[in-house]
Motif scaffolding. Structure first.
Motif, PDB file in Angstrom:
ATOM      1  N   MET A 331      24.455  21.330 -36.520  1.00 39.29           N
ATOM      2  CA  MET A 331      25.057  22.463 -37.269  1.00 39.29           C
ATOM      3  C   MET A 331      25.166  23.656 -36.363  1.00 39.29           C
ATOM      4  O   MET A 331      26.252  24.193 -36.556  1.00 39.29           O
ATOM      5  CB  MET A 331      24.202  22.668 -38.562  1.00 39.29           C
ATOM      6  CG  MET A 331      24.890  23.695 -39.510  1.00 39.29           C
ATOM      7  SD  MET A 331      23.883  23.640 -40.960  1.00 39.29           S
ATOM      8  CE  MET A 331      22.207  23.870 -40.564  1.00 39.29           C
ATOM      9  N   VAL A 332      24.505  23.768 -35.657  1.00 38.28           N
ATOM     10  CA  VAL A 332      24.364  25.112 -34.674  1.00 38.28           C
ATOM     11  C   VAL A 332      25.788  25.321 -34.027  1.00 38.28           C
ATOM     12  O   VAL A 332      26.198  26.473 -33.927  1.00 38.28           O
ATOM     13  CB  VAL A 332      23.209  25.385 -33.794  1.00 38.28           C
ATOM     14  CG1 VAL A 332      23.407  26.393 -32.956  1.00 38.28           C
ATOM     15  CG2 VAL A 332      21.787  25.473 -34.633  1.00 38.28           C
ATOM     16  N   PRO A 333      26.228  24.194 -33.121  1.00 32.52           N
ATOM     17  CA  PRO A 333      27.454  24.558 -32.427  1.00 32.52           C
ATOM     18  C   PRO A 333      28.574  25.096 -33.393  1.00 32.52           C
ATOM     19  O   PRO A 333      29.325  25.675 -33.071  1.00 32.52           O
ATOM     20  CB  PRO A 333      27.641  23.385 -31.554  1.00 32.52           C
ATOM     21  CG  PRO A 333      26.230  22.712 -31.595  1.00 32.52           C
ATOM     22  CD  PRO A 333      25.441  22.932 -32.834  1.00 32.52           C
ATOM     23  N   VAL A 334      28.483  24.175 -34.454  1.00 31.98           N
ATOM     24  CA  VAL A 334      29.739  24.357 -35.429  1.00 31.98           C
ATOM     25  C   VAL A 334      29.604  25.768 -36.056  1.00 31.98           C
ATOM     26  O   VAL A 334      30.556  26.646 -35.961  1.00 31.98           O
ATOM     27  CB  VAL A 334      29.597  23.514 -36.763  1.00 31.98           C
ATOM     28  CG1 VAL A 334      30.539  23.651 -37.591  1.00 31.98           C
ATOM     29  CG2 VAL A 334      29.570  22.073 -36.265  1.00 31.98           C
ATOM     30  N   LEU A 335      28.448  26.235 -36.556  1.00 32.97           N
ATOM     31  CA  LEU A 335      28.481  27.680 -36.710  1.00 32.97           C
ATOM     32  C   LEU A 335      28.538  28.758 -35.831  1.00 32.97           C
ATOM     33  O   LEU A 335      29.019  29.839 -35.970  1.00 32.97           O
ATOM     34  CB  LEU A 335      27.046  27.974 -37.574  1.00 32.97           C
ATOM     35  CG  LEU A 335      26.751  27.115 -38.928  1.00 32.97           C
ATOM     36  CD1 LEU A 335      25.503  27.377 -39.396  1.00 32.97           C
ATOM     37  CD2 LEU A 335      27.901  27.733 -39.962  1.00 32.97           C
ATOM     38  N   THR A 336      28.174  28.408 -34.487  1.00 34.21           N
ATOM     39  CA  THR A 336      28.506  29.226 -33.442  1.00 34.21           C
ATOM     40  C   THR A 336      29.974  29.384 -33.173  1.00 34.21           C
ATOM     41  O   THR A 336      30.470  30.830 -33.079  1.00 34.21           O
ATOM     42  CB  THR A 336      27.887  28.790 -32.082  1.00 34.21           C
ATOM     43  OG1 THR A 336      26.417  28.486 -32.423  1.00 34.21           O
ATOM     44  CG2 THR A 336      28.025  29.752 -30.971  1.00 34.21           C
ATOM     45  N   VAL A 337      30.773  28.483 -33.286  1.00 32.57           N
ATOM     46  CA  VAL A 337      32.300  28.501 -32.950  1.00 32.57           C
ATOM     47  C   VAL A 337      32.754  29.472 -34.138  1.00 32.57           C
ATOM     48  O   VAL A 337      33.579  30.341 -33.861  1.00 32.57           O
ATOM     49  CB  VAL A 337      32.934  27.190 -33.205  1.00 32.57           C
ATOM     50  CG1 VAL A 337      34.234  27.232 -33.401  1.00 32.57           C
ATOM     51  CG2 VAL A 337      32.418  26.503 -31.997  1.00 32.57           C
ATOM     52  N   LEU A 338      32.404  29.302 -35.428  1.00 32.29           N
ATOM     53  CA  LEU A 338      32.847  30.055 -36.720  1.00 32.29           C
ATOM     54  C   LEU A 338      32.393  31.529 -36.292  1.00 32.29           C
ATOM     55  O   LEU A 338      33.045  32.479 -36.740  1.00 32.29           O
ATOM     56  CB  LEU A 338      32.358  29.574 -37.837  1.00 32.29           C
ATOM     57  CG  LEU A 338      32.623  28.152 -38.265  1.00 32.29           C
ATOM     58  CD1 LEU A 338      32.081  27.469 -39.469  1.00 32.29           C
ATOM     59  CD2 LEU A 338      34.201  28.068 -38.253  1.00 32.29           C
ATOM     60  N   ALA A 384      27.653  33.357 -44.794  1.00 35.91           N
ATOM     61  CA  ALA A 384      27.596  34.506 -45.847  1.00 35.91           C
ATOM     62  C   ALA A 384      29.189  34.995 -45.726  1.00 35.91           C
ATOM     63  O   ALA A 384      29.452  35.301 -47.028  1.00 35.91           O
ATOM     64  CB  ALA A 384      26.943  35.579 -45.149  1.00 35.91           C
ATOM     65  N   LEU A 385      29.917  34.939 -45.053  1.00 39.95           N
ATOM     66  CA  LEU A 385      31.250  35.679 -45.427  1.00 39.95           C
ATOM     67  C   LEU A 385      32.100  34.493 -46.066  1.00 39.95           C
ATOM     68  O   LEU A 385      32.968  34.963 -46.991  1.00 39.95           O
ATOM     69  CB  LEU A 385      32.150  35.920 -43.928  1.00 39.95           C
ATOM     70  CG  LEU A 385      32.115  37.300 -43.425  1.00 39.95           C
ATOM     71  CD1 LEU A 385      30.572  37.672 -43.005  1.00 39.95           C
ATOM     72  CD2 LEU A 385      32.972  37.409 -42.231  1.00 39.95           C
ATOM     73  N   ALA A 386      31.913  33.134 -45.948  1.00 40.63           N
ATOM     74  CA  ALA A 386      32.577  32.186 -46.835  1.00 40.63           C
ATOM     75  C   ALA A 386      31.972  32.174 -48.278  1.00 40.63           C
ATOM     76  O   ALA A 386      32.737  32.094 -49.218  1.00 40.63           O
ATOM     77  CB  ALA A 386      32.401  31.059 -46.194  1.00 40.63           C
ATOM     78  N   MET A 387      30.601  32.310 -48.418  1.00 40.99           N
ATOM     79  CA  MET A 387      30.192  32.202 -49.747  1.00 40.99           C
ATOM     80  C   MET A 387      30.230  33.585 -50.368  1.00 40.99           C
ATOM     81  O   MET A 387      29.979  33.298 -51.863  1.00 40.99           O
ATOM     82  CB  MET A 387      28.499  31.953 -49.332  1.00 40.99           C
ATOM     83  CG  MET A 387      28.208  30.487 -49.016  1.00 40.99           C
ATOM     84  SD  MET A 387      26.511  30.136 -48.524  1.00 40.99           S
ATOM     85  CE  MET A 387      25.669  30.205 -50.305  1.00 40.99           C
ATOM     86  N   ARG A 388      30.411  34.731 -49.890  1.00 42.00           N
ATOM     87  CA  ARG A 388      30.675  35.602 -50.794  1.00 42.00           C
ATOM     88  C   ARG A 388      31.869  35.590 -51.803  1.00 42.00           C
ATOM     89  O   ARG A 388      32.075  36.440 -52.620  1.00 42.00           O
ATOM     90  CB  ARG A 388      30.937  36.869 -49.744  1.00 42.00           C
ATOM     91  CG  ARG A 388      32.246  37.097 -48.990  1.00 42.00           C
ATOM     92  CD  ARG A 388      32.355  38.294 -48.070  1.00 42.00           C
ATOM     93  NE  ARG A 388      33.550  38.202 -47.325  1.00 42.00           N
ATOM     94  CZ  ARG A 388      34.036  39.009 -46.662  1.00 42.00           C
ATOM     95  NH1 ARG A 388      33.365  40.184 -46.313  1.00 42.00           N
ATOM     96  NH2 ARG A 388      35.218  38.886 -45.825  1.00 42.00           N
TER      97      ARG A 388
END
Length: 420
Positions: A331-338, A384-388
């Motif tokens: 999951m970390v590389p995916v979130l890092t790209v985002l 957080a930016l997506a869930m807000r």
């Protein structure tokens, strides 16, 4: 009746303006409550829910009653929280250090040295001792106070960083994610993750707000907490170089921060190596007593290629914990790209990438990566930016269910089904 004071009139006006004074403690507390209360409440409620489930699972299973108090056991469920590494931290707080490389008689396998408390950095046990002496609490209680208070400080730091990138609502969500993230079971325990994350988050925030000396001092303190602070030191240095290139803050303050930042980490390592009489003593202790060493990612590769085909014949295998670890690692590389797509300050990207690489290139209990990667708080930002965008009922449901589930995947699995 509130006191008032005169303030110089704005330009173009002919009379002084009256306003309540803010020097009293009451107004300051009210201001702090309004500003920080929602963050602390969000984190506290979510964390308490997960912690309650964790304690229930421990008590209902009862396995801890059959274990050594040093290795996940105890008389009460909460005793588990200060076992494993927590036991070592208490030893440091009570007895201090005696760094040494002592061979295990006749040992020929991987573990050839006796464990030594010098492997555990000094800031957390020092605070334990200080709180214990100031409050009269035992070392267990003092350690829990330090961890819990630090966890709330970390939540505030994560909120502050995320708010600058996505606003108040995103900051609240990020603080909530800190409460439910894989590995978050160590936040309220005898471990140093909360303290380190608090220091790292506020250090990054200080860099983002160009308070260089504050950033340097916080990074210095983080270096006395965990060896992975080398990633934070490098991130601060990168940010300082960028600031110097842009000529934003002069020369002296960024350079002073860069000079101060590594002193805690390398100062402690130098002292340990000196006491051991070996220039590489700390690394030899980690390798010979715990099997932790830099291996270019060979062990991580073995795990990542074994679990998908149902094999658990690699080093330090703990199936349930390792499966969660694999999910986090992927999951970390995916979130890092985002995160990078958001174009955040470079200090956040460098800190995240280097911290991840340090964990993945080290031979260790793989299941522990959910704990080792817990301080990578910048990864909360894109989520957080997506869930807000969710409405409050939906957001509350998502975070609430994650909080309850975290009692198992972030607490029980880590402390009971694995080795934290």
């Amino acid at each position: 009746m509130s006191t008032v004071q005169l303030r110089r009139p704005p330009a173009g006006t002919g009379h002084p303006e009256l306003h309540p004074t803010s020097r009293g403690l009451g107004p300051r507390l009210r201001t702090a409550a309004v500003r920080h209360g929602p963050v602390l409440l969000t984190y506290g409620v979510l964390k308490l829910a997960g912690f309650a489930v964790f304690m229930y699972l421990l008590d209902s299973a009862g396995d801890f009653r059959k274990k050594n108090p040093r290795f996940g056991g105890g008389e009460h469920a909460w005793d588990v929280l200060a076992s494993w590494d927590g036991w070592w931290y208490q030893q440091v707080a009570e007895h201090g250090y005696d760094p040494a490389l002592k061979p295990v008689p006749g040992a020929t396998g991987m573990i050839t040295l006796e464990g030594n408390s010098a492997a555990f950095f000094p800031l957390y046990p020092t605070l334990m001792r200080l709180v214990s002496e100031c409050t009269g609490l035992g070392l267990y209680g003092a350690g829990m106070v330090v961890s819990v208070v630090a966890s709330f400080a970390a939540a505030l730091g994560i909120y502050a960083v995320s708010k600058r990138l996505g606003g108040h609502r995103a900051g609240l969500v990020a603080a909530g994610l800190w409460a439910v993230w894989p590995g978050s079971g160590t936040e309220w325990s005898g471990y140093s993750e909360s303290l380190y994350t608090a220091l790292a988050a506020w250090a990054c925030h200080a860099v983002m707000t160009r308070r260089w000396l504050t950033a340097g001092l916080l990074t210095f303190a983080a270096g006395l907490c965990r060896p992975t602070a080398v990633a934070l030191v490098a991130a601060l240095a990168f940010a300082a170089v960028m600031a110097l290139r842009r000529r934003e803050d002069g020369i002296r303050r960024p350079l002073a921060a860069v000079a101060i930042a590594p002193l805690g980490l390398f100062g402690y390592l130098a002292w340990v190596n000196y006491r051991m009489g070996d220039l590489n003593g700390y690394s030899k202790l980690q390798d010979g007593a715990w099997g932790h060493k830099f291996d270019w990612g060979v062990h991580s590769f073995n795990v990542l290629t074994s679990i998908p085909v149902g094999h658990f014949d690699y080093l330090f295998a703990m199936p349930f914990e390792d499966v969660i670890g694999v999910c986090v690692v992927l999951m970390v590389p995916v979130l890092t790209v985002l995160l990078i797509r958001l174009r955040p300050p470079g200090v956040l990207v460098v800190y995240t990438v280097l911290s991840y690489l340090m964990v993945m290139t080290t031979q260790q209990y793989f299941g522990n990566v959910s704990r080792y990667l817990l301080p990578l708080f910048p990864l909360f930002v894109p989520l957080a930016l997506a869930m807000r965008r969710l409405r409050w009922p939906s957001l509350t449901t998502v975070l609430g269910m994650a909080a309850l589930a975290s009692g198992s995947y972030a607490g029980y699995v880590l402390f009971v089904l694995g080795v934290p």
